[in-house]
Design a protein around this motif. Structure first.
Motif, PDB file in Angstrom:
ATOM      1  N   LYS A  69       0.833  -1.208   0.000  1.00 22.76           N
ATOM      2  CA  LYS A  69       0.000   0.000   0.000  1.00 22.76           C
ATOM      3  C   LYS A  69       0.865   1.255   0.000  1.00 22.76           C
ATOM      4  O   LYS A  69       0.561   2.246  -0.684  1.00 22.76           O
ATOM      5  CB  LYS A  69      -0.929  -0.002   1.216  1.00 22.76           C
ATOM      6  CG  LYS A  69      -1.911   1.161   1.221  1.00 22.76           C
ATOM      7  CD  LYS A  69      -2.917   1.046   2.345  1.00 22.76           C
ATOM      8  CE  LYS A  69      -3.911   2.205   2.301  1.00 22.76           C
ATOM      9  NZ  LYS A  69      -4.905   2.114   3.395  1.00 22.76           N
ATOM     10  N   LEU A  70       1.968   1.222   0.756  1.00 18.77           N
ATOM     11  CA  LEU A  70       2.869   2.370   0.770  1.00 18.77           C
ATOM     12  C   LEU A  70       3.496   2.601  -0.603  1.00 18.77           C
ATOM     13  O   LEU A  70       3.732   3.745  -1.005  1.00 18.77           O
ATOM     14  CB  LEU A  70       3.965   2.170   1.820  1.00 18.77           C
ATOM     15  CG  LEU A  70       3.542   2.312   3.287  1.00 18.77           C
ATOM     16  CD1 LEU A  70       4.681   1.924   4.214  1.00 18.77           C
ATOM     17  CD2 LEU A  70       3.086   3.735   3.579  1.00 18.77           C
ATOM     18  N   MET A  71       3.757   1.521  -1.327  1.00 17.11           N
ATOM     19  CA  MET A  71       4.308   1.657  -2.672  1.00 17.11           C
ATOM     20  C   MET A  71       3.314   2.374  -3.592  1.00 17.11           C
ATOM     21  O   MET A  71       3.701   3.200  -4.427  1.00 17.11           O
ATOM     22  CB  MET A  71       4.665   0.287  -3.243  1.00 17.11           C
ATOM     23  CG  MET A  71       5.834  -0.415  -2.564  1.00 17.11           C
ATOM     24  SD  MET A  71       7.368   0.549  -2.618  1.00 17.11           S
ATOM     25  CE  MET A  71       7.375   1.281  -0.974  1.00 17.11           C
ATOM     26  N   GLU A  72       2.036   2.054  -3.429  1.00 15.24           N
ATOM     27  CA  GLU A  72       1.012   2.745  -4.224  1.00 15.24           C
ATOM     28  C   GLU A  72       0.951   4.226  -3.861  1.00 15.24           C
ATOM     29  O   GLU A  72       0.885   5.103  -4.731  1.00 15.24           O
ATOM     30  CB  GLU A  72      -0.346   2.089  -3.997  1.00 15.24           C
ATOM     31  CG  GLU A  72      -0.462   0.660  -4.514  1.00 15.24           C
ATOM     32  CD  GLU A  72      -1.814   0.051  -4.207  1.00 15.24           C
ATOM     33  OE1 GLU A  72      -2.674   0.778  -3.663  1.00 15.24           O
ATOM     34  OE2 GLU A  72      -2.011  -1.149  -4.487  1.00 15.24           O
ATOM     35  N   LEU A  73       0.983   4.499  -2.542  1.00 19.07           N
ATOM     36  CA  LEU A  73       0.903   5.890  -2.097  1.00 19.07           C
ATOM     37  C   LEU A  73       2.150   6.688  -2.470  1.00 19.07           C
ATOM     38  O   LEU A  73       2.106   7.919  -2.571  1.00 19.07           O
ATOM     39  CB  LEU A  73       0.688   5.933  -0.579  1.00 19.07           C
ATOM     40  CG  LEU A  73      -0.607   5.289  -0.065  1.00 19.07           C
ATOM     41  CD1 LEU A  73      -0.654   5.325   1.453  1.00 19.07           C
ATOM     42  CD2 LEU A  73      -1.824   5.998  -0.648  1.00 19.07           C
ATOM     43  N   CYS A  98       6.857   5.493   8.543  1.00 12.14           N
ATOM     44  CA  CYS A  98       7.624   5.386   7.296  1.00 12.14           C
ATOM     45  C   CYS A  98       7.684   6.754   6.627  1.00 12.14           C
ATOM     46  O   CYS A  98       6.662   7.456   6.555  1.00 12.14           O
ATOM     47  CB  CYS A  98       6.984   4.368   6.346  1.00 12.14           C
ATOM     48  SG  CYS A  98       7.461   2.659   6.675  1.00 12.14           S
ATOM     49  N   ILE A  99       8.849   7.113   6.123  1.00 10.79           N
ATOM     50  CA  ILE A  99       9.037   8.376   5.404  1.00 10.79           C
ATOM     51  C   ILE A  99       9.375   8.043   3.958  1.00 10.79           C
ATOM     52  O   ILE A  99      10.215   7.174   3.700  1.00 10.79           O
ATOM     53  CB  ILE A  99      10.168   9.211   6.023  1.00 10.79           C
ATOM     54  CG1 ILE A  99       9.981   9.333   7.533  1.00 10.79           C
ATOM     55  CG2 ILE A  99      10.235  10.592   5.384  1.00 10.79           C
ATOM     56  CD1 ILE A  99      11.144   9.982   8.240  1.00 10.79           C
ATOM     57  N   LYS A 111      12.977   7.190  -2.156  1.00  8.77           N
ATOM     58  CA  LYS A 111      13.301   6.125  -1.214  1.00  8.77           C
ATOM     59  C   LYS A 111      12.290   6.106  -0.064  1.00  8.77           C
ATOM     60  O   LYS A 111      11.530   7.048   0.121  1.00  8.77           O
ATOM     61  CB  LYS A 111      14.719   6.303  -0.649  1.00  8.77           C
ATOM     62  CG  LYS A 111      15.822   6.163  -1.683  1.00  8.77           C
ATOM     63  CD  LYS A 111      17.200   6.314  -1.044  1.00  8.77           C
ATOM     64  CE  LYS A 111      18.307   6.143  -2.079  1.00  8.77           C
ATOM     65  NZ  LYS A 111      19.653   6.281  -1.457  1.00  8.77           N
ATOM     66  N   ILE A 112      12.353   5.006   0.698  1.00  4.67           N
ATOM     67  CA  ILE A 112      11.473   4.847   1.854  1.00  4.67           C
ATOM     68  C   ILE A 112      12.327   4.468   3.057  1.00  4.67           C
ATOM     69  O   ILE A 112      13.263   3.677   2.936  1.00  4.67           O
ATOM     70  CB  ILE A 112      10.381   3.782   1.591  1.00  4.67           C
ATOM     71  CG1 ILE A 112       9.454   3.652   2.803  1.00  4.67           C
ATOM     72  CG2 ILE A 112      10.991   2.431   1.241  1.00  4.67           C
ATOM     73  CD1 ILE A 112       8.218   2.815   2.528  1.00  4.67           C
ATOM     74  N   ASP A 139       1.952   6.629   9.213  1.00  2.00           N
ATOM     75  CA  ASP A 139       1.923   5.791  10.412  1.00  2.00           C
ATOM     76  C   ASP A 139       1.783   4.324  10.025  1.00  2.00           C
ATOM     77  O   ASP A 139       1.864   3.964   8.842  1.00  2.00           O
ATOM     78  CB  ASP A 139       0.804   6.229  11.361  1.00  2.00           C
ATOM     79  CG  ASP A 139      -0.599   6.030  10.767  1.00  2.00           C
ATOM     80  OD1 ASP A 139      -0.719   5.404   9.688  1.00  2.00           O
ATOM     81  OD2 ASP A 139      -1.567   6.499  11.378  1.00  2.00           O
ATOM     82  N   GLU A 140       1.563   3.449  11.014  1.00  2.92           N
ATOM     83  CA  GLU A 140       1.491   2.010  10.764  1.00  2.92           C
ATOM     84  C   GLU A 140       0.277   1.614   9.931  1.00  2.92           C
ATOM     85  O   GLU A 140       0.215   0.492   9.429  1.00  2.92           O
ATOM     86  CB  GLU A 140       1.474   1.266  12.099  1.00  2.92           C
ATOM     87  CG  GLU A 140       2.768   1.414  12.887  1.00  2.92           C
ATOM     88  CD  GLU A 140       2.710   0.757  14.246  1.00  2.92           C
ATOM     89  OE1 GLU A 140       1.582   0.579  14.761  1.00  2.92           O
ATOM     90  OE2 GLU A 140       3.764   0.405  14.797  1.00  2.92           O
ATOM     91  N   HIS A 141      -0.705   2.524   9.823  1.00 10.59           N
ATOM     92  CA  HIS A 141      -1.916   2.243   9.048  1.00 10.59           C
ATOM     93  C   HIS A 141      -1.909   2.972   7.705  1.00 10.59           C
ATOM     94  O   HIS A 141      -2.959   3.106   7.072  1.00 10.59           O
ATOM     95  CB  HIS A 141      -3.148   2.640   9.861  1.00 10.59           C
ATOM     96  CG  HIS A 141      -3.194   2.021  11.228  1.00 10.59           C
ATOM     97  ND1 HIS A 141      -3.437   0.683  11.421  1.00 10.59           N
ATOM     98  CD2 HIS A 141      -2.985   2.564  12.456  1.00 10.59           C
ATOM     99  CE1 HIS A 141      -3.401   0.420  12.724  1.00 10.59           C
ATOM    100  NE2 HIS A 141      -3.128   1.544  13.368  1.00 10.59           N
ATOM    101  N   CYS A 142      -0.757   3.436   7.288  1.00 11.95           N
ATOM    102  CA  CYS A 142      -0.571   4.123   6.005  1.00 11.95           C
ATOM    103  C   CYS A 142      -1.310   5.448   5.936  1.00 11.95           C
ATOM    104  O   CYS A 142      -1.706   5.886   4.848  1.00 11.95           O
ATOM    105  CB  CYS A 142      -0.977   3.213   4.838  1.00 11.95           C
ATOM    106  SG  CYS A 142      -0.033   1.675   4.750  1.00 11.95           S
TER     107      CYS A 142
END
Length: 679
Positions: free
Chosen positions: A354-358, A472-473, A483-484, A563-566
């Protein structure tokens, strides 16, 4: 008999030298039938309290001398009968809904207070033999007694903390007593109901109301009346004890008698049946003579050996400190990094997907092709970044950009043949300053051209700052590809510990690289004792900011923090970078400004600038917590009472648009507001 030798040096705590010394025949100079010396009787006021068991009527009992609660209860014939029936079970004494230990001092029970007696299944372990080595009773510390409470269930990764797991089934909290001047670890070990695992790992007490943590090496003086949960701070070893507290020599000696071979399944120290743990009374002499094998004796010539080792240790430490260019080996560094990693930085695969999509909505901000920082599409065609990223090309008096500005959403590889750029049409909002209270405002809202293909906006994934946990940043550190960086929140109470660690790691001084992560850090040579106090003051001013340790330095300002829930909870804004004596770039601590605060500031400014088209675009973006944001904004407007909001109600643009009209009507309500419908 020779006097105790005085021991001074870094190895003192590893030596326990007994007063009774062996004679030449190897026999103890103390007669084998000598009784341990009893403690002096403490003054004790006569008082009475009640106790009951199950549904039976309460019984009154009077106490007229110092002792434990169980000793007082044993004077009751009814209690002895109940104890005999439950001789294979463990006694639980409940006071005010919390379980106290069987050796709880009776003088802490107030007159007319009622205790409840219960019995639970005992842990199936053999008790320690009473014929073991004699342990001389240390005189109890003087001073005031404090009492604090612990949940019977620990936090994440250290849930099982009770020696008897049956206890947490009937009781949610236990009460621990301690003496002022003691350490937390001493008090918990004397209590005897907790597993040794919490002392072997880096566990701390987390206060339930404030979430402030207290280490095991801290003193108990300020814990009175507070409730805590034992949590695992990290996987590193427990810190050293705090100097100035009571001596631990008796604890080390007593712990050596206890077997640790069972790991988490430690033998219970809580009383079972009529046998109580009487820590406050002298131990009875075992039957029969004491053999030399049961006596604690000095190792021959240990005094000379101790002085020799202590001297060698001091010389070795001095040599290590003065050795130039001391570096850890590659293997040592590898283990240090790996074991220092917190499990809170781990992410589930679905979360990372999901983070990759965002991440598609994260961009790099450039001036004439030169990277200035990072940013992300907030709503509609508006990109959010830091104010200091664009301050050099923005004229605040004319509210105009002085150079061409572009954002790039697809810069993810150096091998890319083509890379689309989105033109910045206008800078619609900007703040970069500290107010009188020390709060920092550092944001810029960029409006992109209308004829550009854009990714999804991140305002739909808005969230508030969590008190703890992983984050995550996503951004462009050092002007490079996207980058993440997964990292962990540093809670407010723990910030000084991070500062102290960096201070101690750099005794030779540091080279400052800049307080903000921009392209012009401007190195300045400062001494350690000047730089770190400055950092501490700056961090204190940013109390509302989210703090963490990240590898995102220059060029990453403006990155979204998830946060942990994107959910986007903050915007990564800066830190305190330096180079150590070996030339390695590091940062003391990094911070991000809460997105909730930035949104409020954006709305206030665009209303003041009468940019109602931007406000309308914001209102059309439906997101979670929007009603909470509107309520907070209303409080802000009421506290500031700006005339711009009052005047906007009669503006023709507002009166001709239904969404804007509802927005300003909601803010102008003086009574209890009705939730605003943004549909």
């Amino acid at each position: 008999m020779e006097p105790n030798p005085k021991i001074n040096g870094p190895l003192d705590k590893f030596f326990t030298i007994k007063k009774e010394r062996d004679n030449q025949d190897g026999q103890s100079s103390q007669p084998p039938n000598t009784q341990p010396v009893a403690e002096e009787k403490e003054p004790h006021e006569t008082h009475s309290f009640e106790w009951c068991s199950g549904d039976k009527r309460p019984t009154n009992i009077t106490c007229d001398e110092a002792g434990t609660v169980e000793v007082v209860l044993m004077r009751s014939l009814q209690f002895r009968e109940i104890a005999e029936k439950n001789k294979n079970k463990e006694l639980v004494i409940v006071r005010d809904g919390k379980a106290i230990s069987s050796h709880f001092p009776c003088n802490l029970i107030a007159s007319n207070e009622r205790l409840t007696v219960k019995y639970i299944k005992a842990v199936d372990k053999l008790k320690q033999s009473v014929t073991g080595p004699i342990r001389l009773q240390r005189k109890r510390p003087s001073g005031k007694i404090v009492m604090f409470h612990l949940l019977t269930k620990g936090g994440k990764n250290v849930v099982k903390i009770m020696r008897n797991p049956e206890l947490k089934k009937v009781i949610q909290e236990i009460t621990v007593y301690a003496y002022k001047g003691e350490k937390v670890k001493q008090a918990l070990k004397r209590d005897g109901r907790l597993l040794n695992i919490i002392f072997k790992k880096n566990c701390v007490l987390s206060q339930m109301k404030t979430e402030v943590t207290t280490e095991m090496s801290n003193l108990v003086d300020d814990l009175d009346g507070k409730t805590f949960q034992i949590i695992l701070l990290n996987k590193s070893s427990p810190p050293e004890s705090q100097p100035g507290s009571l001596d631990d020599a008796d604890m080390i000696q007593n712990e050596s008698q206890r077997s640790d071979s069972d790991g988490n399944q430690d033998p219970p120290q809580q009383s079972t049946s009529t046998e109580s743990v009487k820590d406050n009374e002298p131990k009875e002499k075992p039957n029969g003579n004491i053999s030399p094998g049961n006596m604690v004796c000095e190792i021959p010539h240990s005094e000379t050996l101790q002085r020799h080792l202590s001297s060698q240790f001091k010389d070795w430490v001095k040599g290590m400190k003065t050795q130039p260019g001391l570096k850890l080996s590659r293997i040592q560094n590898l283990f240090r990094v790996e074991f220092g990693k917190s499990d809170e930085t781990c992410r589930e695969v679905k979360t990372m997907k999901k983070l990759m999509e965002l991440s598609n909505s994260v961009c790099q901000v450039r001036t004439k092709g030169r990277p200035e920082g990072s940013g992300f599409l907030l709503f509609d065609r508006f990109v959010l970044t830091n104010g200091h990223v664009v301050k050099n090309i923005y004229n605040e008096s004319t509210e105009q950009l002085t150079e061409r500005l572009t954002v790039h959403f697809s810069f993810e590889s150096l091998d890319q043949m083509e890379e689309s750029a989105a033109e910045v049409e206008e800078l619609v909002g900007f703040e970069h300053y500290l107010d009188n209270s020390g709060h920092e405002y550092d944001w810029a809202l960029l409006k992109l051209g209308a004829d550009q293909m854009l990714p999804d906006c991140l305002l739909k994934h808005f969230g508030f700052i969590p008190p703890r946990g992983g984050i995550c940043i996503i951004g462009h550190p050092y002007g490079g590809v996207k980058k993440i960086d997964p990292c962990v929140i540093i809670q407010t109470a723990n910030r000084n510990q991070v500062l102290e660690r960096h201070y101690l790691e750099n005794p030779q001084g540091v080279q400052v690289e800049g307080s903000h992560y921009n392209r012009s850090p401007g190195p300045i040579q400062l001494l350690t004792n000047e730089f770190f106090p400055h950092v501490a003051k700056s961090v204190e001013q940013r109390r509302q900011a989210l703090t963490y340790e990240s590898c995102f330095y220059f060029g990453s300002s403006g990155s979204p923090v998830f946060d942990e829930h994107c959910n986007v909870v903050a915007m990564h804004s800066g830190g305190f970078a330096y180079k150590n004596a070996r030339g390695q770039s590091q940062s003391v601590i990094e911070f991000g400004h809460p997105l909730s605060v930035i949104l409020e500031r954006i709305i206030v400014q665009i209303v003041e600038r009468e940019k109602f088209d931007v406000l309308k675009a914001y209102l059309t973006c439906d997101y979670s917590h929007q009603q909470n944001m509107m309520t907070g904004l209303k409080r802000l407007v009421e506290s500031r009472n700006p005339t711009s909001f009052k005047n906007a109600v009669n503006n023709s643009v507002v009166t001709n648009d239904e969404s804007l009209k509802k927005f300003f009507q909601f803010l102008s309500q003086t009574e209890e507001p009705v939730p605003m419908d943004t549909d």
